[in-house]
Design a protein around this motif. Structure first.
Motif, PDB file in Angstrom:
ATOM      1  N   SER A  38       0.837  -1.206   0.000  1.00 34.02           N
ATOM      2  CA  SER A  38       0.000   0.000   0.000  1.00 34.02           C
ATOM      3  C   SER A  38       0.872   1.256   0.000  1.00 34.02           C
ATOM      4  CB  SER A  38      -0.948   0.011   1.206  1.00 34.02           C
ATOM      5  OG  SER A  38      -0.237   0.176   2.410  1.00 34.02           O
ATOM      6  N   GLY A  39       2.040   1.183   0.645  1.00 34.07           N
ATOM      7  CA  GLY A  39       2.974   2.312   0.634  1.00 34.07           C
ATOM      8  C   GLY A  39       3.481   2.622  -0.760  1.00 34.07           C
ATOM      9  N   SER A  40       3.421   1.635  -1.651  1.00 33.00           N
ATOM     10  CA  SER A  40       3.871   1.864  -3.021  1.00 33.00           C
ATOM     11  C   SER A  40       2.964   2.832  -3.769  1.00 33.00           C
ATOM     12  CB  SER A  40       3.967   0.537  -3.786  1.00 33.00           C
ATOM     13  OG  SER A  40       2.687  -0.052  -3.945  1.00 33.00           O
ATOM     14  N   LEU A  41       1.775   3.129  -3.226  1.00 35.89           N
ATOM     15  CA  LEU A  41       0.915   4.156  -3.827  1.00 35.89           C
ATOM     16  C   LEU A  41       1.610   5.513  -3.808  1.00 35.89           C
ATOM     17  CD1 LEU A  41      -2.616   3.270  -2.415  1.00 35.89           C
ATOM     18  CD2 LEU A  41      -1.888   3.156  -4.809  1.00 35.89           C
ATOM     19  N   MET A  42       2.409   5.764  -2.773  1.00 38.07           N
ATOM     20  CA  MET A  42       3.180   7.004  -2.719  1.00 38.07           C
ATOM     21  C   MET A  42       4.406   6.910  -3.629  1.00 38.07           C
ATOM     22  SD  MET A  42       1.320   8.868  -0.820  1.00 38.07           S
ATOM     23  CE  MET A  42       2.419  10.277  -0.730  1.00 38.07           C
ATOM     24  N   SER A  43       5.061   5.748  -3.618  1.00 36.59           N
ATOM     25  CA  SER A  43       6.239   5.572  -4.478  1.00 36.59           C
ATOM     26  C   SER A  43       5.871   5.673  -5.952  1.00 36.59           C
ATOM     27  CB  SER A  43       6.889   4.208  -4.212  1.00 36.59           C
ATOM     28  OG  SER A  43       7.385   4.139  -2.892  1.00 36.59           O
ATOM     29  N   ALA A  44       4.692   5.132  -6.312  1.00 39.33           N
ATOM     30  CA  ALA A  44       4.261   5.157  -7.708  1.00 39.33           C
ATOM     31  C   ALA A  44       4.097   6.574  -8.222  1.00 39.33           C
ATOM     32  CB  ALA A  44       2.938   4.398  -7.861  1.00 39.33           C
ATOM     33  N   THR A  45       3.762   7.500  -7.320  1.00 43.97           N
ATOM     34  CA  THR A  45       3.616   8.899  -7.708  1.00 43.97           C
ATOM     35  C   THR A  45       4.950   9.627  -7.663  1.00 43.97           C
ATOM     36  OG1 THR A  45       1.412   8.833  -6.737  1.00 43.97           O
ATOM     37  CG2 THR A  45       2.280  10.992  -7.274  1.00 43.97           C
ATOM     38  N   PRO A  87     -11.100  -0.598  -9.954  1.00 43.37           N
ATOM     39  CA  PRO A  87     -11.616  -1.828  -9.331  1.00 43.37           C
ATOM     40  C   PRO A  87     -10.562  -2.686  -8.638  1.00 43.37           C
ATOM     41  CG  PRO A  87     -11.392  -2.131 -11.699  1.00 43.37           C
ATOM     42  CD  PRO A  87     -11.038  -0.697 -11.419  1.00 43.37           C
ATOM     43  N   ASN A  88      -9.277  -2.469  -8.943  1.00 40.70           N
ATOM     44  CA  ASN A  88      -8.239  -3.285  -8.305  1.00 40.70           C
ATOM     45  C   ASN A  88      -7.009  -2.430  -8.010  1.00 40.70           C
ATOM     46  OD1 ASN A  88      -6.420  -3.360 -10.703  1.00 40.70           O
ATOM     47  ND2 ASN A  88      -8.080  -4.606 -11.581  1.00 40.70           N
ATOM     48  N   PHE A  89      -6.115  -3.008  -7.199  1.00 41.85           N
ATOM     49  CA  PHE A  89      -4.963  -2.251  -6.715  1.00 41.85           C
ATOM     50  C   PHE A  89      -3.980  -1.922  -7.835  1.00 41.85           C
ATOM     51  CE2 PHE A  89      -0.861  -1.740  -4.490  1.00 41.85           C
ATOM     52  CZ  PHE A  89      -1.234  -0.768  -3.565  1.00 41.85           C
ATOM     53  N   GLU A  90      -3.851  -2.782  -8.821  1.00 39.31           N
ATOM     54  CA  GLU A  90      -2.918  -2.534  -9.919  1.00 39.31           C
ATOM     55  C   GLU A  90      -3.318  -1.289 -10.713  1.00 39.31           C
ATOM     56  OE1 GLU A  90      -4.226  -5.479  -9.172  1.00 39.31           O
ATOM     57  OE2 GLU A  90      -2.395  -6.408  -8.374  1.00 39.31           O
ATOM     58  N   LEU A  91      -4.622  -1.138 -10.983  1.00 34.32           N
ATOM     59  CA  LEU A  91      -5.098   0.050 -11.700  1.00 34.32           C
ATOM     60  C   LEU A  91      -5.009   1.296 -10.826  1.00 34.32           C
ATOM     61  CD1 LEU A  91      -8.200  -1.393 -13.605  1.00 34.32           C
ATOM     62  CD2 LEU A  91      -5.976  -0.741 -14.555  1.00 34.32           C
ATOM     63  N   LEU A  92      -5.149   1.102  -9.513  1.00 35.29           N
ATOM     64  CA  LEU A  92      -4.971   2.216  -8.572  1.00 35.29           C
ATOM     65  C   LEU A  92      -3.535   2.733  -8.644  1.00 35.29           C
ATOM     66  CD1 LEU A  92      -7.159   3.311  -6.543  1.00 35.29           C
ATOM     67  CD2 LEU A  92      -5.862   2.142  -4.756  1.00 35.29           C
ATOM     68  N   LEU A  93      -2.588   1.780  -8.680  1.00 34.39           N
ATOM     69  CA  LEU A  93      -1.172   2.144  -8.824  1.00 34.39           C
ATOM     70  C   LEU A  93      -0.910   2.857 -10.149  1.00 34.39           C
ATOM     71  CD1 LEU A  93       0.955  -0.883  -7.512  1.00 34.39           C
ATOM     72  CD2 LEU A  93       0.996   1.463  -6.671  1.00 34.39           C
TER      73      LEU A  93
END
Length: 384
Positions: A38-45, A87-93
């Motif tokens: 979930s922390g990778s949501l920040m790294s992805a940005t 709908p899923n975490f991959e698309l969120l990333l």
């Protein structure tokens, strides 16, 4: 463009960047992923934030930064709407990665505009105001995100951000006259772009900024998990209000001019603040919540002091166009953020909280060594 409008754009741009941070536990549960994932949501940005300004810095020497800021705000509004429907975490990333490509356009446009419009003390003052707006955006983005999630839904905050981004974008007006490019020589290749970074003091300062934000991003990204595992705080509202220390730290950093009356040399001042920053990281290993909050406040104050000193200093040291200078600053800053948002989380997940703190402390000490070396490099040119 009125400065207040630019600062408002900065505020809501940072809402987009930091809104997911207090929601990481909620998103980890909703999408059934680990805390580090979930922390990778920040790294992805932050990963594209670390790379894209290299291109944007060159682009902004040729185009009006206000026009690019306007388009960036519209695009960010669209991605906020898309984000809540993934709908899923991959698309969120993937959505966060796209936001990471757009955000540096807005950030570099704003710092470039300030660097082009103001000089000397006015530059320092308005750059400090911009940094203050980014601090307020980071604080309110986190607190409001957590409270919207507690009282309404986390998705409702993103709808609010999208509406405000559109309103601000419509308020931006670009001059009808043709934009005059930078008077500096415009780099024609990446090699030309990187040449100004070979200046030793400037490169060390950029690297110190990398270290500073690595530590800051690492701690704030995993603060919800730290509060949950070490202090048994699971209420989103409580987690959101712990971030108030972030704002208090920012207010304390306003005392910087007072300290600068006694420490006029930039490198001595930065060395002293980096030392305090490192000490505060070491003290965060305590298990008492009240003491933790106090030290966390000191930690935030030190980060803001370093940031508000380094940002105008790179503009004074660099001989490159302002767009390139500030593009490089944003790149180093968010390179630290991208790695700090993920690597310390892996360390904490596999080796525990003590190893997490030690990793942040070591990186902070590297930053201290870099600014101390700049002081030794030659005092006569260091006063900025």
């Amino acid at each position: 463009m009125p400065l207040m409008l630019l600062l408002s754009c900065s505020l809501f741009t940072f809402f987009v960047l930091y809104a997911p941070q207090p929601l990481l536990m909620v998103l980890a549960t909703q999408y059934n992923v680990s805390p580090a994932s979930s922390g990778s949501l920040m790294s992805a940005t932050m990963l594209p934030l670390a790379i894209a300004p290299i291109c944007y810095g060159i682009l902004f020497t040729r185009f009006n930064p206000l026009r690019i800021l306007k388009y960036a705000m519209f695009l960010l509004a669209i991605t906020c709407i898309i984000f809540v429907h993934m709908p899923n975490f991959e698309l969120l990333l993937a959505t966060r990665f796209i936001q990471g490509l757009i955000l540096p356009a807005a950030l570099t446009a704003m710092t470039t505009y300030i660097g082009q419009q103001y000089q000397s003390q006015t530059l320092h003052k308005n750059m400090t105001r911009y940094i203050a707006s980014s601090i307020m955006g980071g604080y309110l983005g986190r607190v409001l995100s957590a409270n919207f999630a507690a009282f309404f839904t986390w998705q409702s905050f993103y709808y609010f951000i999208a509406v405000m981004l559109v309103v601000l974008a419509l308020a931006i007006t670009t001059p009808s006259s043709k934009f005059s490019p930078s008077k500096h020589t415009v780099p024609s290749s990446p090699k030309d772009y990187l040449r100004p970074l070979k200046e030793t003091r400037l490169f060390r300062l950029y690297c110190a900024v990398f270290c500073m934000f690595f530590c800051f991003s690492g701690l704030l990204n995993y603060l919800p998990f730290i509060l949950q595992t070490r202090f048994h705080i699971i209420d989103n509202k409580m987690i959101g209000w712990v971030y108030t220390s972030y704002l208090v730290g920012a207010i304390l950093s306003l005392s910087t001019p007072t300290f600068r009356r006694y420490i006029t040399n930039n490198w001595i001042f930065l060395s002293a603040v980096f030392l305090t920053y490192s000490i505060s990281i070491a003290l965060l290993s305590v298990s008492n919540l009240n003491f933790f909050v106090v030290i966390f406040t000191l930690f935030c104050a030190c980060m803001f002091m370093i940031h508000s000193t380094a940002a105008p200093l790179v503009n004074q040291l660099s001989k490159a166009p302002t767009s390139i200078t500030n593009g490089a600053y944003v790149s180093f800053y968010y390179s630290g953020g991208a790695l700090g948002s993920y690597i310390p989380g892996l360390i904490m997940q596999h080796h525990g909280y003590t190893a997490f703190i030690i990793s942040l402390l070591l990186v902070s000490l590297v930053g201290l060594v870099l600014v101390a070396k700049n002081y030794k490099h030659g005092m006569s040119t260091m006063r900025g």
